[in-house]
Design a protein around this motif. Structure first.
Motif, PDB file in Angstrom:
ATOM      1  N   ILE A 142      -3.436  22.470 -25.473  1.00 39.01           N
ATOM      2  CA  ILE A 142      -2.226  22.404 -26.277  1.00 39.01           C
ATOM      3  C   ILE A 142      -2.048  23.729 -27.018  1.00 39.01           C
ATOM      4  N   VAL A 143      -0.823  24.203 -27.014  1.00 37.79           N
ATOM      5  CA  VAL A 143      -0.482  25.390 -27.800  1.00 37.79           C
ATOM      6  C   VAL A 143       0.712  25.006 -28.664  1.00 37.79           C
ATOM      7  N   GLY A 144       0.677  25.379 -29.921  1.00 43.88           N
ATOM      8  CA  GLY A 144       1.773  24.996 -30.798  1.00 43.88           C
ATOM      9  C   GLY A 144       2.126  26.106 -31.764  1.00 43.88           C
ATOM     10  N   GLY A 145       3.215  25.890 -32.443  1.00 42.57           N
ATOM     11  CA  GLY A 145       3.610  26.836 -33.492  1.00 42.57           C
ATOM     12  C   GLY A 145       4.221  26.058 -34.635  1.00 42.57           C
ATOM     13  N   THR A 146       3.980  26.502 -35.859  1.00 41.67           N
ATOM     14  CA  THR A 146       4.611  25.861 -37.002  1.00 41.67           C
ATOM     15  C   THR A 146       4.783  26.912 -38.085  1.00 41.67           C
ATOM     16  N   ARG A 147       5.453  26.516 -39.175  1.00 44.69           N
ATOM     17  CA  ARG A 147       5.613  27.459 -40.281  1.00 44.69           C
ATOM     18  C   ARG A 147       4.829  26.992 -41.488  1.00 44.69           C
ATOM     19  N   ASP A 148       3.931  27.844 -41.969  1.00 47.92           N
ATOM     20  CA  ASP A 148       3.102  27.511 -43.114  1.00 47.92           C
ATOM     21  C   ASP A 148       3.749  28.126 -44.355  1.00 47.92           C
ATOM     22  N   PRO A 149       3.767  27.353 -45.465  1.00 52.10           N
ATOM     23  CA  PRO A 149       4.435  27.903 -46.655  1.00 52.10           C
ATOM     24  C   PRO A 149       3.804  29.212 -47.152  1.00 52.10           C
ATOM     25  N   VAL A 150       2.520  29.373 -46.959  1.00 48.61           N
ATOM     26  CA  VAL A 150       1.841  30.583 -47.432  1.00 48.61           C
ATOM     27  C   VAL A 150       1.852  31.679 -46.374  1.00 48.61           C
ATOM     28  N   PHE A 151       1.480  31.313 -45.146  1.00 50.12           N
ATOM     29  CA  PHE A 151       1.247  32.335 -44.126  1.00 50.12           C
ATOM     30  C   PHE A 151       2.450  32.594 -43.216  1.00 50.12           C
ATOM     31  N   GLY A 152       3.502  31.779 -43.335  1.00 53.07           N
ATOM     32  CA  GLY A 152       4.639  31.963 -42.441  1.00 53.07           C
ATOM     33  C   GLY A 152       4.322  31.382 -41.073  1.00 53.07           C
ATOM     34  N   PRO A 153       4.926  31.929 -40.003  1.00 53.81           N
ATOM     35  CA  PRO A 153       4.680  31.360 -38.681  1.00 53.81           C
ATOM     36  C   PRO A 153       3.207  31.461 -38.286  1.00 53.81           C
ATOM     37  N   VAL A 154       2.670  30.353 -37.794  1.00 51.95           N
ATOM     38  CA  VAL A 154       1.297  30.366 -37.273  1.00 51.95           C
ATOM     39  C   VAL A 154       1.315  29.694 -35.905  1.00 51.95           C
ATOM     40  N   VAL A 155       0.405  30.121 -35.036  1.00 53.59           N
ATOM     41  CA  VAL A 155       0.279  29.456 -33.739  1.00 53.59           C
ATOM     42  C   VAL A 155      -1.069  28.764 -33.660  1.00 53.59           C
ATOM     43  N   MET A 156      -1.103  27.736 -32.843  1.00 54.57           N
ATOM     44  CA  MET A 156      -2.309  26.911 -32.737  1.00 54.57           C
ATOM     45  C   MET A 156      -2.748  26.839 -31.292  1.00 54.57           C
ATOM     46  N   PHE A 157      -4.059  26.751 -31.092  1.00 50.18           N
ATOM     47  CA  PHE A 157      -4.584  26.520 -29.752  1.00 50.18           C
ATOM     48  C   PHE A 157      -5.682  25.470 -29.825  1.00 50.18           C
ATOM     49  N   GLY A 158      -5.725  24.590 -28.832  1.00 56.46           N
ATOM     50  CA  GLY A 158      -6.807  23.615 -28.764  1.00 56.46           C
ATOM     51  C   GLY A 158      -6.818  22.954 -27.406  1.00 56.46           C
ATOM     52  N   LEU A 159      -7.859  22.156 -27.151  1.00 58.35           N
ATOM     53  CA  LEU A 159      -7.902  21.389 -25.912  1.00 58.35           C
ATOM     54  C   LEU A 159      -7.159  20.083 -26.148  1.00 58.35           C
ATOM     55  N   GLY A 160      -6.510  19.588 -25.105  1.00 55.71           N
ATOM     56  CA  GLY A 160      -5.695  18.389 -25.254  1.00 55.71           C
ATOM     57  C   GLY A 160      -6.534  17.118 -25.366  1.00 55.71           C
ATOM     58  N   GLY A 161      -5.846  15.998 -25.481  1.00 54.46           N
ATOM     59  CA  GLY A 161      -6.510  14.694 -25.503  1.00 54.46           C
ATOM     60  C   GLY A 161      -7.360  14.494 -26.738  1.00 54.46           C
ATOM     61  N   ILE A 162      -8.575  13.921 -26.541  1.00 48.08           N
ATOM     62  CA  ILE A 162      -9.404  13.552 -27.704  1.00 48.08           C
ATOM     63  C   ILE A 162      -9.799  14.767 -28.541  1.00 48.08           C
ATOM     64  N   PHE A 163      -9.846  15.925 -27.901  1.00 47.45           N
ATOM     65  CA  PHE A 163     -10.302  17.100 -28.656  1.00 47.45           C
ATOM     66  C   PHE A 163      -9.357  17.422 -29.807  1.00 47.45           C
ATOM     67  N   VAL A 164      -8.079  17.268 -29.525  1.00 48.03           N
ATOM     68  CA  VAL A 164      -7.124  17.540 -30.593  1.00 48.03           C
ATOM     69  C   VAL A 164      -6.865  16.282 -31.418  1.00 48.03           C
ATOM     70  N   GLU A 165      -6.772  15.127 -30.734  1.00 41.14           N
ATOM     71  CA  GLU A 165      -6.407  13.897 -31.443  1.00 41.14           C
ATOM     72  C   GLU A 165      -7.500  13.448 -32.398  1.00 41.14           C
ATOM     73  N   ILE A 166      -8.742  13.443 -31.934  1.00 41.38           N
ATOM     74  CA  ILE A 166      -9.818  12.857 -32.731  1.00 41.38           C
ATOM     75  C   ILE A 166     -10.671  13.923 -33.404  1.00 41.38           C
ATOM     76  N   LEU A 167     -11.022  14.962 -32.664  1.00 39.16           N
ATOM     77  CA  LEU A 167     -11.922  15.968 -33.233  1.00 39.16           C
ATOM     78  C   LEU A 167     -11.177  17.063 -34.000  1.00 39.16           C
ATOM     79  N   ARG A 168      -9.855  17.081 -33.868  1.00 42.46           N
ATOM     80  CA  ARG A 168      -9.045  18.117 -34.515  1.00 42.46           C
ATOM     81  C   ARG A 168      -9.621  19.511 -34.257  1.00 42.46           C
ATOM     82  N   ASP A 169     -10.063  19.705 -33.033  1.00 36.57           N
ATOM     83  CA  ASP A 169     -10.730  20.961 -32.675  1.00 36.57           C
ATOM     84  C   ASP A 169      -9.690  21.999 -32.276  1.00 36.57           C
ATOM     85  N   VAL A 170      -9.059  22.576 -33.291  1.00 33.08           N
ATOM     86  CA  VAL A 170      -8.002  23.554 -33.024  1.00 33.08           C
ATOM     87  C   VAL A 170      -8.226  24.782 -33.895  1.00 33.08           C
TER      88      VAL A 170
END
Lengths: 233, 461
Positions: free
Chosen positions: A121-149
């Protein structure tokens, strides 16, 4: 259409979520490789698009009113011929009219089925402090349960993107395990950079979720894209 | 630009008083004790305070005033600052509370007014509502805590930027007690002007600062990108250790997307720290462990650690800890093995850890360390010297103080009571970090390795 035209059109029509084909188109414009897709207004057109793309394909309903497509029977997988595609699109219209009557149907997304790979999974969001940030992680349980991003503040370089892949706890899965070959990290890095570039270029983009992306030993394909837009503060 | 806060030639203390137990008295006492420039106590009710000529206002001071320290009630602060502006003062440390932190419209209004005045006169401000600056080299000390309550650390090379004044004071007191030296400490309270980003830039250029520690609650909205940029630039010059308070997720925020839901406050900070190549301390213990190793040790060129011990058990614990932190404890190379064999009694173990056993003495340690210091395939040396054995009389520790200047990181493990404490202090004051816990040593040494790789190769290895 260009990226800013896609966004402008959505905002003018009062939509904050880009339609499926728009969301895929915009990441494609920024250089991410996307599983082949096309947009069709009618079941017949869906058949034409499928002929052009090649089989197997998936057909998904495109509607500004439906947020959980699968729940209303708006997705049909593994279609192998023109007839199957046209039939599936008709069936979708019927399903929606029963399960979510009144929902507008803009058309259909016809997309080549991506072969199975390692889901990331790759994502992007806007953080109030840092502005635009991008995210990377493995899909499925890795992101859903382990929040490994892991995140990066934009602009993200290819080098940054490659570092992100070393940083997650499940990094070893990218190297291949149980006889699997390692995934193509450069292809994934290109997608991460594409999201960074999008977030930097369009302040109207609130967030991006590319989930899943199929990673292969050579190349990677964005299968699903969700892009939320809004007026600039 | 910030030099005036650390090296002023003259300081006016507004709110100075001879009254016992008052902040204004402690400020004068502390400046008198350590500061070598001119000190002007300001208080219209006195002509003399603690032996110094006092003035009714800043305007009455005969010579120029570089820095003003303000400790009078909030409503008087705008007036004082204006007066300072007229006098040509370039920096103000506003200790007084009663501003935005009160959550009242009056507090907010006063803070806004102070901001306006500082801008129009071009006065740089630290505070308000802060404990300000403590510089052990210049003697500037606005930490209004009396010395008998908060000891001052000796002159040294660790500098501290802290969003919390109370934490900074406690940390400094603790450092003083343990003999860790410091250069500068800054706590900026409501940070209406000077913030952590500008202070990082300043400390990067400061010669007496070798390591910067930052206690951070949060960077101001929209300033994150600049923080990452500056922290990365500073990390290329000297190590920055950051402790982020408030790690738990902000709950209950409806997130627009999957990514937004995962982008909790701390998760983004943690990644931003990585991106800026600063070192993150994740516990209180790590703050000082990292700072003391990074401020005293030369770069570690590779990850090969050799352990010299008089206690086999601690050697094994260390090996486990070092390896689990990504360092190597390689087998002793054959030529070194032979050299050790020929110089050590037969019952000693010449593998790595090199176990000199319980009948070791100072000389045995010194001979082995001397060999290791000369080798290119040794990147760091850890000496486990449990002082309970009869052969250790102390020359080893004096030797280590000299050996530390020979280009390789040297750390020690010493465990025990009074005798151990005595040697620990001797070594730490001389710049050889000592640990009781093998795990903590390993974590700190791995941070040195990570930082060295960043310095030598531009990235983590």
């Amino acid at each position: 259409m260009k990226a800013d035209e896609i966004i402008k059109k959505a905002l003018e029509e009062g939509r904050t979520k880009l339609l499926e084909h728009e969301a895929l188109e915009i990441v494609k414009l920024y250089g991410a490789s996307v599983a082949d897709f096309g947009f069709a207004r009618t079941p017949e057109e869906a058949g034409d698009v499928a002929e052009k793309i090649g089989y197997p394909v998936v057909v998904k309903v495109v509607s500004p009113d439906i947020s959980h497509k699968t729940d209303v029977g708006g997705v049909v997988l593994r279609l192998k011929s023109r007839d199957e595609v046209v039939g599936a699109a008709k069936k979708i219209i019927e399903n929606v009219s029963v399960r979510q009557p009144g929902a507008r149907i803009t058309g259909f997304l016809v997309q080549k089925m991506a072969p199975p790979g390692l889901e990331v999974i790759v994502g992007g969001t806007r953080d109030p402090v840092f502005g635009p940030v991008v995210m990377f992680g493995l899909g499925g349980i890795f992101v859903e349960i382990l929040r490994d991003v892991t995140f990066r503040v934009t602009p993200v370089t290819l080098q940054d993107a490659l570092e992100m892949m070393i940083e997650i706890r499940s990094a070893k899965l990218l190297e291949g395990y149980r006889g699997q070959p390692p995934v193509d990290k450069n292809a994934l890095a290109k997608i991460i950079v594409a999201v960074s570039d999008m977030m930097e270029a369009h302040s109207e983009i609130v967030s991006v979720d590319l989930n899943p992306i199929m990673a292969y030993s050579s190349g990677a394909l964005v299968v699903d894209s969700r892009v939320i837009v809004g007026r600039v503060r | 630009m910030l030099e005036v806060f650390f090296n002023p030639s003259s300081v006016a203390i507004v709110g100075a008083t001879p009254k016992e137990g008052k902040v204004g008295r402690v400020l004068v006492e502390n400046f008198k004790k350590w500061f070598r420039g001119k000190i002007y106590p300001i208080n219209p009710h006195y002509t003399e305070i603690l032996g110094l000529r006092a003035y009714g206002s800043i305007g009455e001071v005969p010579g120029p005033v570089d820095l003003v320290v303000i400790a009078t009630p909030a409503p008087t602060v705008p007036g004082v600052l204006k007066e300072a502006g007229e006098k040509g003062v370039r920096g103000a440390i506003i200790i007084s509370g009663g501003f935005r932190e009160t959550g009242t419209p009056e507090g907010e209004r006063l803070e806004e007014e102070v901001k306006q005045i500082s801008r129009s006169y071009g006065i740089r401000v630290i505070g308000p509502n802060c404990i300000g600056v403590l510089d052990r080299w210049s003697g500037v000390d606005t930490f209004f805590l009396p010395e008998e309550k908060m000891k001052r650390p000796p002159k040294g090379h660790i500098s501290i930027i802290s969003q919390s004044g109370a934490f900074a004071s406690a940390l400094l007191d603790w450092m003083a007690y343990h003999g860790y030296g410091m250069s500068k400490a800054i706590s900026f309270g409501n940070k209406i002007d000077v913030d952590e980003i500008e202070l990082l830039e300043y400390l990067a250029k400061d010669e007496t600062t070798k390591v910067i520690f930052v206690y951070l609650e949060g960077v101001k909205e929209g300033k994150g990108k600049l923080f990452v940029k500056v922290a990365k630039e500073v990390s290329a010059i000297k190590p920055v250790v950051v402790y982020k308070a408030g790690k738990t997720a902000r709950g209950g925020v409806a997130a627009a997307s999957h990514t937004a839901a995962l982008a909790g406050n701390y998760e983004v900070y943690r990644s931003a720290f990585r991106q800026s190549q600063v070192l993150e301390a994740v516990s209180f213990d790590e703050i000082m462990d990292l700072a003391k190793v990074l401020s005293t040790q030369p770069p570690m060129k590779g990850r090969r650690v050799f352990v010299v011990t008089d206690a086999g058990g601690i050697g094994v614990m260390l090996t486990d800890a070092l390896v689990s932190h990504g360092l190597e404890v390689p087998e002793t190379p054959s030529d070194l093995r032979e050299a050790l064999r020929s110089m050590l009694p037969r019952h000693c173990v010449v593998g790595n850890p090199i176990d000199l056993t319980g009948d070791a003495d100072d000389e045995r340690f010194i001979k082995v360390i001397e060999l290791l210091l000369k080798r290119d395939d040794v990147d760091a040396i850890v000496v486990v010297a449990l002082p309970q054995i009869p052969g250790l009389r102390g020359t080893l520790f004096n030797y280590l103080l000299e050996a530390k200047g020979r280009g390789k990181p040297i750390l020690a493990v010493i465990i025990g009571s009074e005798v151990a404490a005595k040697y620990r202090r001797l070594l730490e004051e001389g710049g050889v970090p000592v640990f009781e816990s093998p795990e903590r040593l390993a974590k700190a040494l791995s941070a040195l390795y990570i930082y060295s790789a960043i310095r030598l190769h531009g990235a983590r290895q």
